[in-house]
Design an enzyme around this catalytic site. Structure first.
Site, mmCIF file in Angstrom:
data_model
loop_
_atom_site.group_PDB
_atom_site.id
_atom_site.type_symbol
_atom_site.label_atom_id
_atom_site.label_comp_id
_atom_site.label_asym_id
_atom_site.label_seq_id
_atom_site.Cartn_x
_atom_site.Cartn_y
_atom_site.Cartn_z
ATOM 1 N N GLN A 18 -4.099 -91.125 -48.042
ATOM 2 C CA GLN A 18 -2.945 -90.223 -47.861
ATOM 3 C C GLN A 18 -3.022 -89.505 -46.512
ATOM 4 O O GLN A 18 -4.084 -89.458 -45.895
ATOM 5 C CB GLN A 18 -2.919 -89.197 -49.002
ATOM 6 C CG GLN A 18 -4.261 -88.636 -49.358
ATOM 7 C CD GLN A 18 -4.444 -88.336 -50.860
ATOM 8 O OE1 GLN A 18 -3.513 -88.198 -51.665
ATOM 9 N NE2 GLN A 18 -5.707 -88.245 -51.263
ATOM 10 N N ASP A 64 1.162 -85.383 -57.221
ATOM 11 C CA ASP A 64 2.331 -85.701 -58.048
ATOM 12 C C ASP A 64 2.344 -87.184 -58.418
ATOM 13 O O ASP A 64 1.603 -87.986 -57.847
ATOM 14 C CB ASP A 64 3.605 -85.312 -57.286
ATOM 15 C CG ASP A 64 3.764 -83.778 -57.225
ATOM 16 O OD1 ASP A 64 4.535 -83.306 -56.375
ATOM 17 O OD2 ASP A 64 3.091 -83.080 -58.027
ATOM 18 N N ASP A 100 -6.080 -82.460 -62.337
ATOM 19 C CA ASP A 100 -5.569 -81.687 -61.192
ATOM 20 C C ASP A 100 -5.221 -82.674 -60.084
ATOM 21 O O ASP A 100 -5.898 -82.787 -59.056
ATOM 22 C CB ASP A 100 -6.639 -80.692 -60.711
ATOM 23 C CG ASP A 100 -6.175 -79.920 -59.481
ATOM 24 O OD1 ASP A 100 -7.048 -79.511 -58.677
ATOM 25 O OD2 ASP A 100 -4.948 -79.753 -59.298
HETATM 26 N N1 SAM Z 1 -3.179 -78.459 -57.261
HETATM 27 C C1 SAM Z 1 -2.519 -79.592 -56.624
HETATM 28 C C2 SAM Z 1 -1.209 -79.895 -57.318
HETATM 29 O O1 SAM Z 1 -0.935 -79.276 -58.348
HETATM 30 O O2 SAM Z 1 -0.458 -80.733 -56.795
HETATM 31 C C3 SAM Z 1 -3.447 -80.780 -56.593
HETATM 32 C C4 SAM Z 1 -4.576 -80.542 -55.686
HETATM 33 S S1 SAM Z 1 -5.831 -81.731 -55.528
HETATM 34 C C5 SAM Z 1 -5.982 -81.707 -53.807
HETATM 35 C C6 SAM Z 1 -5.079 -83.299 -55.888
HETATM 36 C C7 SAM Z 1 -6.117 -84.391 -55.731
HETATM 37 O O3 SAM Z 1 -5.818 -85.515 -56.565
HETATM 38 C C8 SAM Z 1 -6.229 -84.963 -54.300
HETATM 39 O O4 SAM Z 1 -7.487 -84.620 -53.769
HETATM 40 C C9 SAM Z 1 -6.069 -86.472 -54.482
HETATM 41 O O5 SAM Z 1 -6.893 -87.224 -53.615
HETATM 42 C C10 SAM Z 1 -6.475 -86.624 -55.951
HETATM 43 N N2 SAM Z 1 -6.017 -87.856 -56.593
HETATM 44 C C11 SAM Z 1 -4.803 -88.428 -56.508
HETATM 45 N N3 SAM Z 1 -4.778 -89.566 -57.244
HETATM 46 C C12 SAM Z 1 -6.017 -89.691 -57.815
HETATM 47 C C13 SAM Z 1 -6.606 -90.644 -58.690
HETATM 48 N N4 SAM Z 1 -5.910 -91.714 -59.137
HETATM 49 N N5 SAM Z 1 -7.883 -90.449 -59.087
HETATM 50 C C14 SAM Z 1 -8.590 -89.364 -58.655
HETATM 51 N N6 SAM Z 1 -8.094 -88.426 -57.807
HETATM 52 C C15 SAM Z 1 -6.810 -88.597 -57.406
#
Ligand code: SAM
Length: 294
Positions: free
Chosen positions: A41, A168, A165
């Site tokens: 990303q 989207d 967490d």
């Molecule tokens: N609090 C935020 C929100 O409500 O949108 C989210 C914050 S946190 C940074 C979101 C994390 O999800 C990111 O670090 C992203 O890399 C991770 N992520 C996205 N898809 C994922 C997956 N399939 N498995 C594990 N982590 C994932």
């Protein structure tokens, strides 16, 4: 997206996050602190004029120093104090370390954090260290770099609380909103275990909430939602999905929660037992999203 302008003496720039429905979030920024396209990303860290540092992924606000405590406390302490004796917590996503920080405040054995993008952790630890506050180095933190859906499908470990967490439901995050993922999560929960998920902002992503609760409802006896107002997750209340096979876990009395909260001795700036119980009292339009899920 950054818009810049020059009102004579005052140069200004804004981080604008178009949210749809002719609505957007705008934060006045002072500088771009860091930018990188990771394996998964586009990651940007901004220094803002009034809201501290902010991290965005693919142009979408992820975490903001000024108000992150609201989201991280509510997504962590509501399920953990409702459960009452959690020893193993699993965080899916959470690369900024905020959930990990809050989960480690509890007397638990281990927090397993499964993050797909190691760069998010490294960059947040460096440029937004207040979010994780050293949590990545806690001996009870077990950091796994993996797709969360694959980890949950493959692991034979059990958890008392699973906290999703994620970003989207697009790109790498999309799989974390599927019925199959929730079915796999159910097999990784202990008796009385709870799963909670970030489920978007209600006025703009209400259909996402309905979809999440409908899919949780396919696998759990008690599927519901609770809410909290997070200023930089603009668009109404932030909704959290809730799934458990023990309905009594959600309907807790404030006295029992207060007793548990006081025993943990944790300090919070938004969460308290009254807010915990009140977070499940839904405005009619949000309750209607819940009904539409049935
Ligand atoms: N609090 C935020 C929100 O409500 O949108 C989210 C914050 S946190 C940074 C979101 C994390 O999800 C990111 O670090 C992203 O890399 C991770 N992520 C996205 N898809 C994922 C997956 N399939 N498995 C594990 N982590 C994932």
């Amino acid at each position: 997206m950054i818009k810049q302008g020059d009102h004579g003496r005052h140069k200004w720039a804004w981080f604008d996050e178009p949210l749809g429905f002719g609505f957007q979030l705008g934060l006045e920024i002072e500088s771009v602190v860091f930018r990188e396209t990771t394996e998964y990303q586009d990651l940007v860290v901004y220094e803002t004029a009034q809201w501290g540092r902010v991290m965005a992924l693919d142009g979408i606000m992820q975490v903001c120093e000024r108000d992150e405590f609201i989201y991280h406390e509510m997504l962590t302490h509501v399920p953990t104090l409702a459960h009452g004796h959690a020893r193993e917590i699993c965080v899916i996503g959470g690369g900024d370390g905020g959930i990990l920080r809050e989960a480690l405040k509890h007397p638990i054995d281990r927090v397993t954090m499964v993050e797909i993008d190691a760069a998010v952790m490294a960059i947040c630890a460096k440029y937004l260290p207040s979010i994780s506050s050293g949590a990545f180095d806690d001996p009870r933190a077990d950091i796994v770099i993996s797709d969360g859906a694959k980890f949950i499908a493959d692991t034979n470990r059990l958890f008392d609380v699973i906290i999703v967490d994620s970003t989207d439901p697009r790109g790498p995050g999309e799989i974390l909103f599927t019925s199959e993922f929730y079915a796999d999560c159910k097999t990784c929960l202990t008796d009385g275990g709870v799963i909670v998920t970030q489920s978007g902002v209600t006025m703009i992503q209400g259909d996402e909430l309905t979809r999440t609760v409908r899919r949780l409802d396919e696998h759990f006896v008690d599927a519901s939602t609770y809410i909290a107002p997070v200023p930089t997750y603009a668009g109404g209340f932030m909704a959290f999905g809730w799934g458990s096979d023990n309905p009594t876990v959600r309907e807790l009395h404030v006295e029992r929660l207060t007793d548990r909260y006081n025993k943990t001795n944790i300090s919070t700036r938004y969460y308290n037992p009254q807010i915990h119980v009140g977070a499940f009292a839904l405005p009619t339009y949000i309750a209607n999203h819940l009904e539409a899920a049935r």
